[in-house]
Structures are given as structure tokens and as C-alpha cells.
Design a protein around this motif. Structure first.
Motif, PDB file in Angstrom:
ATOM      1  N   TYR A 178       5.944  -4.296 -25.418  1.00 47.09           N
ATOM      2  CA  TYR A 178       6.933  -4.293 -26.498  1.00 47.09           C
ATOM      3  C   TYR A 178       7.191  -2.876 -27.005  1.00 47.09           C
ATOM      4  CZ  TYR A 178       2.576  -4.348 -29.260  1.00 47.09           C
ATOM      5  OH  TYR A 178       1.332  -4.083 -29.754  1.00 47.09           O
ATOM      6  N   HIS A 179       8.307  -2.707 -27.714  1.00 51.32           N
ATOM      7  CA  HIS A 179       8.602  -1.457 -28.404  1.00 51.32           C
ATOM      8  C   HIS A 179       9.286  -1.789 -29.725  1.00 51.32           C
ATOM      9  CE1 HIS A 179      12.926  -1.599 -27.161  1.00 51.32           C
ATOM     10  NE2 HIS A 179      12.428  -2.170 -26.084  1.00 51.32           N
ATOM     11  N   LYS A 180       9.065  -0.961 -30.727  1.00 50.90           N
ATOM     12  CA  LYS A 180       9.545  -1.246 -32.078  1.00 50.90           C
ATOM     13  C   LYS A 180      11.065  -1.331 -32.154  1.00 50.90           C
ATOM     14  CE  LYS A 180       5.562   1.101 -34.164  1.00 50.90           C
ATOM     15  NZ  LYS A 180       5.117   2.252 -35.004  1.00 50.90           N
ATOM     16  N   SER A 181      11.756  -0.506 -31.363  1.00 45.64           N
ATOM     17  CA  SER A 181      13.215  -0.480 -31.427  1.00 45.64           C
ATOM     18  C   SER A 181      13.854  -1.729 -30.831  1.00 45.64           C
ATOM     19  CB  SER A 181      13.760   0.769 -30.724  1.00 45.64           C
ATOM     20  OG  SER A 181      13.284   0.855 -29.390  1.00 45.64           O
ATOM     21  N   LYS A 260      13.837 -13.092 -39.506  1.00 45.91           N
ATOM     22  CA  LYS A 260      12.779 -12.460 -40.292  1.00 45.91           C
ATOM     23  C   LYS A 260      12.532 -13.176 -41.607  1.00 45.91           C
ATOM     24  CE  LYS A 260      13.524  -7.817 -38.455  1.00 45.91           C
ATOM     25  NZ  LYS A 260      13.874  -6.419 -38.779  1.00 45.91           N
ATOM     26  N   ARG A 261      13.580 -13.641 -42.242  1.00 46.19           N
ATOM     27  CA  ARG A 261      13.420 -14.274 -43.548  1.00 46.19           C
ATOM     28  C   ARG A 261      12.642 -15.578 -43.464  1.00 46.19           C
ATOM     29  NH1 ARG A 261      17.623 -18.100 -44.650  1.00 46.19           N
ATOM     30  NH2 ARG A 261      18.908 -18.464 -42.789  1.00 46.19           N
ATOM     31  N   MET A 262      12.491 -16.117 -42.252  1.00 43.48           N
ATOM     32  CA  MET A 262      11.744 -17.355 -42.056  1.00 43.48           C
ATOM     33  C   MET A 262      10.249 -17.109 -41.864  1.00 43.48           C
ATOM     34  SD  MET A 262      14.131 -19.677 -42.046  1.00 43.48           S
ATOM     35  CE  MET A 262      15.810 -20.129 -41.514  1.00 43.48           C
ATOM     36  N   LEU A 263       9.861 -15.846 -41.657  1.00 53.67           N
ATOM     37  CA  LEU A 263       8.501 -15.524 -41.234  1.00 53.67           C
ATOM     38  C   LEU A 263       7.681 -14.944 -42.380  1.00 53.67           C
ATOM     39  CD1 LEU A 263       9.396 -13.728 -37.878  1.00 53.67           C
ATOM     40  CD2 LEU A 263       8.798 -16.135 -38.193  1.00 53.67           C
ATOM     41  N   PHE A 264       6.440 -15.335 -42.466  1.00 56.80           N
ATOM     42  CA  PHE A 264       5.552 -14.738 -43.446  1.00 56.80           C
ATOM     43  C   PHE A 264       5.293 -13.277 -43.127  1.00 56.80           C
ATOM     44  CE2 PHE A 264       3.081 -18.347 -45.698  1.00 56.80           C
ATOM     45  CZ  PHE A 264       4.289 -18.926 -46.069  1.00 56.80           C
ATOM     46  N   TYR A 265       5.406 -12.903 -41.855  1.00 59.69           N
ATOM     47  CA  TYR A 265       5.320 -11.495 -41.487  1.00 59.69           C
ATOM     48  C   TYR A 265       6.663 -11.076 -40.888  1.00 59.69           C
ATOM     49  CZ  TYR A 265       3.596  -7.010 -39.973  1.00 59.69           C
ATOM     50  OH  TYR A 265       3.429  -5.652 -39.822  1.00 59.69           O
ATOM     51  N   PRO A 266       7.606 -10.644 -41.721  1.00 62.18           N
ATOM     52  CA  PRO A 266       8.968 -10.376 -41.248  1.00 62.18           C
ATOM     53  C   PRO A 266       9.079  -9.266 -40.221  1.00 62.18           C
ATOM     54  CG  PRO A 266       8.927 -10.639 -43.635  1.00 62.18           C
ATOM     55  CD  PRO A 266       7.501 -10.525 -43.190  1.00 62.18           C
ATOM     56  N   ASN A 267       8.063  -8.411 -40.104  1.00 62.35           N
ATOM     57  CA  ASN A 267       8.120  -7.317 -39.123  1.00 62.35           C
ATOM     58  C   ASN A 267       7.662  -7.733 -37.734  1.00 62.35           C
ATOM     59  OD1 ASN A 267       9.198  -5.396 -40.830  1.00 62.35           O
ATOM     60  ND2 ASN A 267       7.207  -4.588 -41.472  1.00 62.35           N
ATOM     61  N   LEU A 268       7.404  -8.993 -37.553  1.00 60.63           N
ATOM     62  CA  LEU A 268       6.933  -9.471 -36.250  1.00 60.63           C
ATOM     63  C   LEU A 268       7.826  -9.043 -35.086  1.00 60.63           C
ATOM     64  CD1 LEU A 268       4.869 -11.312 -34.713  1.00 60.63           C
ATOM     65  CD2 LEU A 268       6.555 -13.138 -34.965  1.00 60.63           C
ATOM     66  N   PRO A 269       9.179  -9.078 -35.213  1.00 63.15           N
ATOM     67  CA  PRO A 269      10.017  -8.706 -34.058  1.00 63.15           C
ATOM     68  C   PRO A 269       9.783  -7.296 -33.528  1.00 63.15           C
ATOM     69  CG  PRO A 269      11.314  -9.915 -35.668  1.00 63.15           C
ATOM     70  CD  PRO A 269       9.997  -9.607 -36.326  1.00 63.15           C
ATOM     71  N   LYS A 270       9.142  -6.432 -34.305  1.00 64.22           N
ATOM     72  CA  LYS A 270       8.893  -5.067 -33.845  1.00 64.22           C
ATOM     73  C   LYS A 270       7.757  -4.992 -32.825  1.00 64.22           C
ATOM     74  CE  LYS A 270      10.330  -3.292 -38.371  1.00 64.22           C
ATOM     75  NZ  LYS A 270      11.709  -2.973 -37.979  1.00 64.22           N
ATOM     76  N   ILE A 271       7.015  -6.095 -32.653  1.00 70.35           N
ATOM     77  CA  ILE A 271       5.848  -6.061 -31.763  1.00 70.35           C
ATOM     78  C   ILE A 271       5.837  -7.257 -30.817  1.00 70.35           C
ATOM     79  CG2 ILE A 271       4.289  -4.620 -33.133  1.00 70.35           C
ATOM     80  CD1 ILE A 271       3.235  -7.124 -34.470  1.00 70.35           C
ATOM     81  N   ILE A 272       7.021  -7.674 -30.372  1.00 69.48           N
ATOM     82  CA  ILE A 272       7.053  -8.832 -29.481  1.00 69.48           C
ATOM     83  C   ILE A 272       7.857  -8.636 -28.203  1.00 69.48           C
ATOM     84  CG2 ILE A 272       6.710 -10.478 -31.369  1.00 69.48           C
ATOM     85  CD1 ILE A 272       9.711 -11.194 -31.142  1.00 69.48           C
ATOM     86  N   GLY A 273       8.807  -7.691 -28.166  1.00 66.54           N
ATOM     87  CA  GLY A 273       9.724  -7.721 -27.033  1.00 66.54           C
ATOM     88  C   GLY A 273      10.190  -6.382 -26.518  1.00 66.54           C
ATOM     89  N   SER A 274      11.020  -6.461 -25.464  1.00 72.14           N
ATOM     90  CA  SER A 274      11.441  -5.270 -24.736  1.00 72.14           C
ATOM     91  C   SER A 274      12.870  -5.403 -24.237  1.00 72.14           C
ATOM     92  CB  SER A 274      10.508  -5.033 -23.541  1.00 72.14           C
ATOM     93  OG  SER A 274      11.057  -4.099 -22.635  1.00 72.14           O
ATOM     94  N   HIS A 299       3.555 -15.068 -25.769  1.00 74.67           N
ATOM     95  CA  HIS A 299       3.246 -14.122 -26.823  1.00 74.67           C
ATOM     96  C   HIS A 299       3.419 -14.642 -28.242  1.00 74.67           C
ATOM     97  CE1 HIS A 299       2.288 -10.255 -28.479  1.00 74.67           C
ATOM     98  NE2 HIS A 299       3.486 -10.050 -28.983  1.00 74.67           N
ATOM     99  N   THR A 300       4.511 -15.319 -28.567  1.00 72.85           N
ATOM    100  CA  THR A 300       4.734 -15.712 -29.957  1.00 72.85           C
ATOM    101  C   THR A 300       4.160 -17.074 -30.296  1.00 72.85           C
ATOM    102  OG1 THR A 300       6.929 -16.590 -29.464  1.00 72.85           O
ATOM    103  CG2 THR A 300       6.812 -14.308 -30.207  1.00 72.85           C
ATOM    104  N   HIS A 301       3.643 -17.796 -29.330  1.00 73.96           N
ATOM    105  CA  HIS A 301       3.029 -19.107 -29.529  1.00 73.96           C
ATOM    106  C   HIS A 301       3.982 -20.147 -30.081  1.00 73.96           C
ATOM    107  CE1 HIS A 301      -1.464 -17.649 -29.582  1.00 73.96           C
ATOM    108  NE2 HIS A 301      -0.712 -16.955 -28.741  1.00 73.96           N
ATOM    109  N   PHE A 302       5.277 -19.891 -30.071  1.00 71.48           N
ATOM    110  CA  PHE A 302       6.263 -20.909 -30.408  1.00 71.48           C
ATOM    111  C   PHE A 302       6.669 -21.634 -29.129  1.00 71.48           C
ATOM    112  CE2 PHE A 302       7.496 -17.937 -33.944  1.00 71.48           C
ATOM    113  CZ  PHE A 302       7.175 -18.794 -34.983  1.00 71.48           C
TER     114      PHE A 302
END
Length: 407
Positions: A178-181, A260-274, A299-302
Motif C-alpha cells: 500500500y501507499h498513503k497517496s 471514511k465517515r463510516m469508519l471508527f478509524y477514518p484514515n484506514l484507506p491510507k494503509i490498504i491499497g495501491s 486485507h480489510t477483512h470485509f
């Protein structure tokens, strides 16, 4: 989206109906505040997936391909689940394992040996947990050295980590990170969110050479270039295979994760994908417009099953034991999921969030926190958490500060 329209969105189901965020974010999607809410637009799924029809011997002799991700067999319950898989049903079947098998090499090898006893062929790509070094006793200089050891172990066991044709189906593992961007959606700024370094165990459990920074795209680009050596082999598959199935551990599109507004950790998308991963998937499946594409991820367990731009994206995670107890249909009974038998199989059933977005339009510019998230942060701000409370805020596993978590 206007506030009034946002209020009309259904609240998430109780924890028994929804997969929790993975890899240390197990309670960041919904929490105690959501347990008394009702779902307006997506009803409770009461029937096990059609894949249950494939839980038995294949009498026709046709190829069957099963998928699973995030086995996490460092948990004893998960290793027992692997050992309980039937030893005779799947002798002629293919299993795709989309990363995060185990944190230690010893558990990884034991898991793969168990799977080899049960399935005719196994394909694998590494996940982030597979490359953690913290419990290897200094055996590896860095995570790249551990990656090399993992791939050599797979080679010795006969586990496929390179593309291979199985009959008329081409199966293509894709290395990724993954990358933050990757995250291009508007950030949540109305609450104080823990930093990535505090929330994600990867930043401490993985070790990388100095030139491979986790702060930019260097790691994601490095892993993507590992796929170049298979370019000619993939081209042959594009010409000769009637169906291509690609798979990775990480997420190729941001719309394969809740807003993001649905997640308790809204910054999750910064550490999941490419973005590199999605571009490579497009280059593979886009060659033949008449052939349906399919990509498996983890990775996201969904649980997830959705079609975007002609490609079907599927996640079928075993996940952590506590997560399975909270989600509809658990995981013990319907996994591994049969994705292919005489063609791609029926849609995955227990997948709340992809079903949700098949009905409700995604609105990433809306930063109004979902009620359960807003309530959580209000409670957090009104309290002074001690060490363990902070661990709970950050989640379980790789987000926790406890050595007992993240196994």
C-alpha cells in the motif's frame, strides 16, 4: 451530501451482520453504539452462500477454484479451522490464498502443509502480516529477507507464487503493497484521529531497507515491479485462457472500502491499497473485452463482492476469531468460497458493505461522521484513557500496543 440526506442513510447492522475492519481495526467499523440501530435498505441475509453447494467432492471432474484470505493461523482457533477442512473433498480443487497466512515462518509452513494435504493446487501472495519480523527472534535482517524465505518455502512445498494455467483458467498472483497517496477522498478533520504510526503495527513489525520508505510510493512500486518478470507468461494466458483470475492481498480500488465517515478509524484507506495494483489489473483484464475479469483481494477483512468497470472484485476472509463471531454466517461454514466451477459462481452472500453500496451511492465528499462514529469520538474525548484504553481506540492486532495482539 447534505446533512438531511446523510441522516437518511441506514445505520450499520449489529456486529453480527457486518465484517469488522481487519488487521487491527477489528472494532473500527461499528461499535457498541451501533448495536441498537436498524438497517433501512439492506436486509438481513438469512441464506448461506451458493458456494455451500460446492462443499463436497466434485463428481464431474471439472476444475473448481476456491478462495480465502487472511487466515491468521497464529490464532489457535484459525489453525484448528484449517485442520478441520475435509481431507478428501478438494483433492482435485485449486485454492487461492490472498495473503496474511501467519506472522511466523513456522506457522506459515505448518499452515501450507495442512492445505497441501487437502487441495490439489495452492496459489499464494504475501500479505503484510506474513512479512512481520517482530517474532522471528532476529532471524531476518529485514522484511525483504523474510519475503525471500517465504517464496523459497513455497517453492519447496509446491505452492504457486507465479502465474499458471489450470485448464482454461489462468490464475495470476500479483505482488503489492500500500501507499498513503492511494487515498484520494476528503479527510475527516472534525475529530482527532490517531496517526498511522500509532494505529498500524506494520510501521513497527516490518523492517525495510532505507531506500524503501513507507512514507511515499517506494514500497508499493517495488512490489509492483516484482510482477514484471511474469509479463510474457501473462501475455500467453491472455491469448489462450478463456478466464483470467488475478489476486492480491491489498486493495486495488478505494471504493472497495466503506467511506471514511463510516469508519471508527477514518484514515484506514491510507494503509490498504495501491494504484499500481489497479493499473496492473486493468492491463491484464482489459486485453479481452469479451472475457469477464475477476480479482480476489484481502486485507480489510470485509466480505466483499462487487463489479466495477467490468471486473468482479471479491474478498472472502477468514479473519480473526472474534470477528467471525460477530459477522453474519461466521466463516467456518461457507469458506473457502468457490469462485469458479464451469464459470464464475454466484455472488458472495454475507457481504454487507458491498450490498450496501449497490443500493446507496458513495459520497466521499461528505465528511459528516456517521452517528455511531461521532458518538464514539465524543465518548473518547470525554474520558482520559489509560494505556489499555488507547489500545482499544487503535483497535486490535497490528493497531494495538499490546504484545498479545496482532498475532
Amino acid at each position: 451530501m447534505a446533512a438531511a440526506l446523510a441522516c437518511s442513510l441506514p445505520c450499520p447492522p449489529s456486529p453480527s451482520l457486518v465484517n469488522r475492519l481487519p488487521d487491527g481495526f477489528s472494532h473500527l467499523a461499528v461499535g457498541r453504539c451501533a448495536r441498537r440501530t436498524k438497517v433501512a435498505s439492506v436486509g438481513r441475509q438469512r441464506v448461506l452462500p451458493a458456494t455451500c453447494l460446492f462443499h463436497g467432492p466434485c463428481d464431474s471432474g471439472d476444475i473448481r477454484i476456491f478462495v480465502v484470505s487472511d487466515l491468521h493461523t497464529d490464532y489457535g482457533e484459525n489453525m484448528e479451522w484449517v485442520k478441520r477442512l475435509p481431507t478428501v473433498w478438494h483433492k482435485g480443487d485449486v485454492l487461492i490464498v490472498a495473503g496474511d497466512v501467519a506472522e511466523t515462518i513456522s506457522n506459515f509452513e505448518l499452515t501450507m502443509l495442512q492445505l497441501k494435504k487437502r487441495f490439489g493446487s495452492i496459489f499464494y501472495v504475501p500479505g503484510n502480516h506474513d512479512l512481520w519480523c517482530r517474532r522471528e527472534g532476529g532471524k531476518f535482517t529485514d522484511s525483504l529477507e523474510k519475503l525471500s524465505e517465504l517464496l523459497e518455502t513455497c517453492n519447496e512445498l509446491g505452492v504457486q507464487t507465479a502465474p499458471k494455467s489450470m485448464g482454461s483458467v489462468g490464475i495470476i498472483p500479483l505482488f503489492s503493497w500500500y501507499h498513503k497517496s492511494f487515498d484520494r477522498e476528503k479527510d475527516i478533520t472534525s475529530v482527532q484521529i490517531p496517526s498511522l504510526e500509532m494505529a498500524c503495527k506494520d510501521f513497527h513489525a516490518c523492517r525495510w531497507p532505507s531506500q524503501l520508505s513507507s512514507d511515499d510510493v517506494a514500497l508499493a512500486h517495488f512490489f509492483d515491479t516484482m510482477n514484471e518478470k511474469n509479463h510474457e507468461l501473462i501475455q500467453e494466458m491472455q491469448k489462450n485462457c478463456s478466464q483470467l483470475i488475478t489476486f492480491s492481498h491489498f486493495v486495488p480500488r478505494q471504493d472497495l472500502c466503506p467511506e471514511k465517515r463510516m469508519l471508527f478509524y477514518p484514515n484506514l484507506p491510507k494503509i490498504i491499497g495501491s494504484d499500481f495494483l489497479e493499473a496492473r489489473i486493468r492491463s491484464i483484464h482489459g486485453e479481452n473485452k469479451n472475457r469477464s475479469g475477476c480479482h480476489i483481494f484481502g486485507h480489510t477483512h470485509f466480505c466483499w463482492d462487487a463489479v466495477h468497470d467490468g471486473i468482479r472484485y471479491v474478498q472472502a476472509p477468514l479473519a480473526y476469531p472474534k470477528e467471525r463471531k460477530r459477522r453474519m454466517n461466521g466463516g467456518e461454514d461457507w469458506l473457502p468460497f468457490c469462485i469458479y466451477h464451469k464459470g464464475l459462481t454466484d455472488r458472495l452472500s454475507p457481504s454487507y458493505w458491498s450490498d450496501y453500496y449497490s443500493i446507496n451511492k458513495r459520497d466521499p465528499d461528505n465528511t459528516d461522521l456517521a452517528p455511531w462514529v461521532s458518538r464514539f469520538y465524543r465518548m473518547s474525548n470525554n474520558s482520559k484513557p489509560h494505556h489499555d484504553d488507547r489500545s482499544n481506540l487503535h483497535g486490535r492486532s497490528k493497531t494495538s500496543t499490546s504484545d498479545d495482539d496482532g498475532r
